[in-house]
Write a protein that holds these residues in place. Structure first.
Motif, PDB file in Angstrom:
ATOM      1  N   ALA A  55       0.806  -1.219   0.000  1.00  0.00           N
ATOM      2  CA  ALA A  55       0.000   0.000   0.000  1.00  0.00           C
ATOM      3  C   ALA A  55       0.839   1.268   0.000  1.00  0.00           C
ATOM      4  CB  ALA A  55      -0.944   0.003   1.203  1.00  0.00           C
ATOM      5  N   THR A  56       2.122   1.164   0.263  1.00  0.00           N
ATOM      6  CA  THR A  56       2.979   2.349   0.229  1.00  0.00           C
ATOM      7  C   THR A  56       3.417   2.689  -1.194  1.00  0.00           C
ATOM      8  OG1 THR A  56       5.014   1.058   0.586  1.00  0.00           O
ATOM      9  CG2 THR A  56       3.834   1.856   2.547  1.00  0.00           C
ATOM     10  N   GLY A  57       3.079   1.832  -2.149  1.00  0.00           N
ATOM     11  CA  GLY A  57       3.420   2.064  -3.550  1.00  0.00           C
ATOM     12  C   GLY A  57       2.222   2.493  -4.368  1.00  0.00           C
ATOM     13  N   VAL A  58       2.317   2.357  -5.692  1.00  0.00           N
ATOM     14  CA  VAL A  58       1.266   2.842  -6.597  1.00  0.00           C
ATOM     15  C   VAL A  58       0.644   1.739  -7.439  1.00  0.00           C
ATOM     16  CG1 VAL A  58       2.225   5.160  -6.743  1.00  0.00           C
ATOM     17  CG2 VAL A  58       3.019   3.398  -8.352  1.00  0.00           C
ATOM     18  N   THR A  59       1.087   0.496  -7.257  1.00  0.00           N
ATOM     19  CA  THR A  59       0.562  -0.606  -8.069  1.00  0.00           C
ATOM     20  C   THR A  59      -0.733  -1.138  -7.469  1.00  0.00           C
ATOM     21  OG1 THR A  59       2.021  -2.092  -6.833  1.00  0.00           O
ATOM     22  CG2 THR A  59       2.814  -1.286  -8.967  1.00  0.00           C
ATOM     23  N   GLY A  60      -1.365  -2.116  -8.175  1.00  0.00           N
ATOM     24  CA  GLY A  60      -2.608  -2.680  -7.671  1.00  0.00           C
ATOM     25  C   GLY A  60      -3.313  -3.554  -8.687  1.00  0.00           C
ATOM     26  N   TYR A  61      -4.609  -3.724  -8.480  1.00  0.00           N
ATOM     27  CA  TYR A  61      -5.440  -4.604  -9.300  1.00  0.00           C
ATOM     28  C   TYR A  61      -6.287  -3.785 -10.275  1.00  0.00           C
ATOM     29  CZ  TYR A  61      -4.469  -7.941  -5.490  1.00  0.00           C
ATOM     30  OH  TYR A  61      -3.874  -8.750  -4.557  1.00  0.00           O
ATOM     31  N   ASN A  62      -6.547  -4.378 -11.454  1.00  0.00           N
ATOM     32  CA  ASN A  62      -7.344  -3.714 -12.488  1.00  0.00           C
ATOM     33  C   ASN A  62      -8.351  -4.692 -13.078  1.00  0.00           C
ATOM     34  OD1 ASN A  62      -5.548  -1.091 -12.831  1.00  0.00           O
ATOM     35  ND2 ASN A  62      -4.162  -2.851 -12.782  1.00  0.00           N
ATOM     36  N   PHE A  63      -9.569  -4.220 -13.333  1.00  0.00           N
ATOM     37  CA  PHE A  63     -10.666  -5.093 -13.740  1.00  0.00           C
ATOM     38  C   PHE A  63     -11.215  -4.647 -15.092  1.00  0.00           C
ATOM     39  CE2 PHE A  63     -10.173  -5.104  -9.231  1.00  0.00           C
ATOM     40  CZ  PHE A  63     -10.360  -6.425  -8.857  1.00  0.00           C
ATOM     41  N   TYR A  64     -11.234  -5.586 -16.026  1.00  0.00           N
ATOM     42  CA  TYR A  64     -11.669  -5.310 -17.397  1.00  0.00           C
ATOM     43  C   TYR A  64     -12.911  -6.138 -17.731  1.00  0.00           C
ATOM     44  CZ  TYR A  64      -7.195  -2.944 -18.093  1.00  0.00           C
ATOM     45  OH  TYR A  64      -6.137  -2.085 -17.997  1.00  0.00           O
ATOM     46  N   ASP A  65     -13.626  -5.727 -18.787  1.00  0.00           N
ATOM     47  CA  ASP A  65     -14.786  -6.483 -19.229  1.00  0.00           C
ATOM     48  C   ASP A  65     -14.483  -7.176 -20.551  1.00  0.00           C
ATOM     49  OD1 ASP A  65     -15.032  -4.626 -21.270  1.00  0.00           O
ATOM     50  OD2 ASP A  65     -16.761  -3.604 -20.400  1.00  0.00           O
ATOM     51  N   ALA A  66     -15.487  -7.836 -21.120  1.00  0.00           N
ATOM     52  CA  ALA A  66     -15.292  -8.658 -22.314  1.00  0.00           C
ATOM     53  C   ALA A  66     -14.891  -7.845 -23.536  1.00  0.00           C
ATOM     54  CB  ALA A  66     -16.566  -9.447 -22.619  1.00  0.00           C
ATOM     55  N   ARG A  67     -15.122  -6.526 -23.517  1.00  0.00           N
ATOM     56  CA  ARG A  67     -14.734  -5.680 -24.640  1.00  0.00           C
ATOM     57  C   ARG A  67     -13.380  -5.014 -24.428  1.00  0.00           C
ATOM     58  NH1 ARG A  67     -20.415  -2.621 -26.306  1.00  0.00           N
ATOM     59  NH2 ARG A  67     -21.597  -4.526 -26.785  1.00  0.00           N
ATOM     60  N   GLY A  68     -12.747  -5.344 -23.345  1.00  0.00           N
ATOM     61  CA  GLY A  68     -11.441  -4.764 -23.067  1.00  0.00           C
ATOM     62  C   GLY A  68     -11.497  -3.429 -22.375  1.00  0.00           C
ATOM     63  N   ASN A  69     -12.669  -3.062 -21.854  1.00  0.00           N
ATOM     64  CA  ASN A  69     -12.814  -1.800 -21.148  1.00  0.00           C
ATOM     65  C   ASN A  69     -12.348  -1.929 -19.701  1.00  0.00           C
ATOM     66  OD1 ASN A  69     -14.208  -0.707 -23.443  1.00  0.00           O
ATOM     67  ND2 ASN A  69     -16.037  -1.770 -22.734  1.00  0.00           N
ATOM     68  N   LEU A  70     -11.655  -0.925 -19.220  1.00  0.00           N
ATOM     69  CA  LEU A  70     -11.251  -0.890 -17.817  1.00  0.00           C
ATOM     70  C   LEU A  70     -12.458  -0.498 -16.968  1.00  0.00           C
ATOM     71  CD1 LEU A  70      -8.982  -1.007 -15.677  1.00  0.00           C
ATOM     72  CD2 LEU A  70      -8.544   1.414 -16.158  1.00  0.00           C
ATOM     73  N   ARG A  71     -12.926  -1.435 -16.155  1.00  0.00           N
ATOM     74  CA  ARG A  71     -14.101  -1.186 -15.315  1.00  0.00           C
ATOM     75  C   ARG A  71     -13.733  -0.455 -14.037  1.00  0.00           C
ATOM     76  NH1 ARG A  71     -16.194  -6.813 -13.917  1.00  0.00           N
ATOM     77  NH2 ARG A  71     -17.809  -5.601 -12.864  1.00  0.00           N
ATOM     78  N   ALA A  72     -12.653  -0.885 -13.397  1.00  0.00           N
ATOM     79  CA  ALA A  72     -12.254  -0.280 -12.128  1.00  0.00           C
ATOM     80  C   ALA A  72     -10.793  -0.586 -11.863  1.00  0.00           C
ATOM     81  CB  ALA A  72     -13.112  -0.807 -10.988  1.00  0.00           C
TER      82      ALA A  72
END
Length: 608
Positions: A55-72
């Motif tokens: 948590a002291t850094g800037v990386t994390g998890y990313n969630f995409y949908d079936a069209r390749g859109n970044l959801r969150a």
């Protein structure tokens, strides 16, 4: 959570903002690959300690949908804040240390937040599957009900999409004190009492086995076992570095998805991109597009996932992909066939995919996850063995001639540091190289046992402390080769026949698709063992159906010296486990039920 691409957004049923199409904003809003902190590879004693550092850094998890859109996007620092807030809500409900919380593991940020919240509140979470390739409504609800009762959950949560199924499944679970959606949970008040201070001997979570050969069992994994396995994965199996980035379609309720592609990235502070399993099944190329666009270096899949990509890829897809970044293409969770890997490598070589990226491995939930890894940056290795010698003597006799019938097995690599793999006979005596026997495991990440199931625990954890994996295999020059599950061996007149071999023979027929065949044994009225092959068939003409049955029966007899019964059933009939594997035990039950129904119908017709 970080919202994305606000100029073109629509609401989804899961209440997350979704863009209509991929855009440059996606690349700007997902968590970066390069971090701002010094990388530490699983140098932690408990999971929350690892999260505190990430948590002291800037990386994390990313969630995409079936069209390749970044959801969150969910950076680790946001995850930490949200997990602690959710932990205070759990404490406000009065749950005690060690209580279990059930989560339907949709690929979404809320699952991760609640998973970590449990650790801050002293609870043990367990993930339950979403209804993907698991069968009908009734079968799915029954499966959830069995998990809730076995795990003795005090609370259960699901998204709006699945809450009605969860409520139906919980009607016989007296232990559940609270049940609701993620949104309803977030409305609960927070407690002011201090968060739980975890210890390495605490139960980190329960991992349900897939139930491919029996009813699901809850594997108890401690913090100590988890952190030991994660260290082996990130330091030795994958050798993660600061420029690595993950990509995954694996479900969070599967051990390879949870430990391998969710927890492993966090303890190494790298970013990971997720595509829901259902969306991958519909549009598998989106997984490869994610890898290409975000320059992901680590991505795992089951063999059928690679096969699906190779089948669905079009020429226009290949022109747009650059897979030269992909250095670790992990493959496991089921028996690996070299032709699937070769087909994938051949198809995507033009996109820069290097066949040396394939990384076969072996693991199981009872060992937390990983046990062996093949060498990185090496072309996968396989052994061709004589089929007759394999069947009659249990010896993997290597052959070079293509004129003889052969079985092929993939090198799953050497044990991680601190682990040992031994192959023994039925009397427990160690076997030499190339002799097939029971695979026993020792290491620092073995389970504590199965929750409230001492009989199964004693069967798996032997008196000498070793874990009986339930798998059959052999060792060769220090590496492990898996030949199948012990319970999948059909014994006919003293002859050992692997169910996989019969299924592979069936799948060689032009009318039969891969992963649509199940082989098992039954006993007839005289207690004789019969081999049964059930095939999902799309043939309509009776003559075509009979031709397939007759041909396959002849080939099974020629290959194994036994006669078999062949049943053709409609597509989507064969039952699957929560991880998508065919369940031979459930297929056997279904076959016997259909046969019993047929006998009753004939008897009633005769009475008329």
């Amino acid at each position: 959570m970080t919202n994305v691409d606000k100029s073109s957004m629509t609401k989804s049923s899961s209440d997350h903002l979704i863009t209509d199409c991929p855009s440059s904003a996606d690349h700007e809003n997902h968590t970066p690959t390069r971090n701002t902190i010094t990388q530490r590879l699983a140098e932690f004693s408990i999971l929350t300690e690892a999260l505190e550092y990430a948590a002291t850094g800037v990386t994390g998890y990313n969630f995409y949908d079936a069209r390749g859109n970044l959801r969150a996007a969910l950076p680790y620092h946001e995850l930490l804040t949200r997990a602690k807030a959710s932990a205070r809500r759990l404490l406000a409900k009065g749950f005690k240390k060690g209580d279990r919380l059930a989560l339907i593991a949709d690929t979404r940020p809320e699952f991760i937040e609640l998973f970590f919240a449990c650790r801050y509140a002293g609870l043990a979470p367990f993930a339950m599957p979403v209804p993907v390739n698991i069968g009908s409504h009734d079968i799915y609800v029954k499966h959830l009900r069995a998990m809730l009762e076995s795990g003795q959950a005090v609370a259960a949560l699901a998204s709006d999409d699945y809450i009605h199924l969860l409520k139906e499944a919980s009607d016989t679970s007296p232990d559940i004190q609270w049940l609701g959606t993620f949104a309803q949970f977030n409305e609960l008040p927070e407690s002011a009492q201090p968060l739980h201070e975890a210890h390495p001997d605490d139960v980190a979570y329960l991992q349900f086995t897939s139930g491919s050969t029996r009813k699901p069992r809850a594997v108890v994994i401690t913090e100590r076992a988890l952190m030991n396995n994660l260290k082996g994965i990130v330091c030795h199996g994958l050798q993660i570095g600061p420029d690595d980035r993950g990509a995954s379609w694996l479900p969070f309720y599967h051990d390879m998805g949870l430990v391998g592609l969710l927890l492993s990235p966090m303890v190494a502070q790298i970013s990971t991109d997720y595509l829901p399993t259902h969306d991958f099944a519909v549009r598998p190329m989106q997984w490869l597009k994610l890898i290409s666009r975000n320059r992901c270096t680590i991505a795992f899949g089951q063999p059928f996932g690679y096969k699906l990509c190779a089948m669905r890829a079009r020429s226009s897809d290949l022109e747009k992909l650059d897979l030269s970044c992909w250095r670790a293409a992990g493959v496991g969770a089921e028996l690996i066939r070299s032709e699937i890997l070769q087909q994938f490598a051949d198809k995507f070589a033009v996109c820069g995919f290097d066949i040396k990226a394939f990384l076969p491995c072996y693991g199981l939930a009872e060992a937390t996850l990983a046990v062996t890894f093949a060498d990185l940056n090496q072309t996968f290795d396989n052994v061709m063995v004589d089929t007759q010698t394999l069947i009659e003597k249990g010896i993997a006799l290597r052959i070079q001639s293509e004129s003889r019938k052969a079985n092929e097995f993939i090198n799953c690599g050497r044990p991680l540091p601190g682990y040992t793999v031994t192959v023994v006979d039925d009397q427990g005596q160690a076997l030499p190289d190339l002799r097939i026997g029971r695979v026993l495991i020792d290491g620092p990440s073995l389970m504590e046992g199965y929750l409230n199931n001492p009989e199964e625990t004693h069967r798996a954890l032997l008196p000498n402390g070793l874990l009986d994996s339930g798998d059959m295999g052999f060792l060769h020059e220090g590496s492990l080769y898996i030949t199948g599950r012990r319970t999948d061996v059909i014994i006919v007149n003293g002859r050992n026949i692997r169910a996989q071999d019969v299924e592979e023979l069936a799948e060689q027929q032009p009318e039969v698709r891969t992963r649509e065949t199940s082989a098992f044994s039954i006993q007839d009225e005289r207690d004789n063992t019969l081999v049964v092959v059930v095939i999902e068939s799309r043939l309509n003409a009776v003559a075509d159906q009979q031709a397939l049955i007759t041909r396959l029966q002849r080939q099974v007899y020629e290959a194994f010296g036994v006669r078999c019964l062949v049943e053709l059933v409609p597509p989507h009939t064969l039952p699957r486990t929560s991880s998508g594997k065919l369940s031979r035990s459930a297929a056997r039950v279904g076959y016997l039920q259909r046969r019993e129904h047929e006998v009753k119908s004939l008897a009633m017709a005769a009475e008329r």
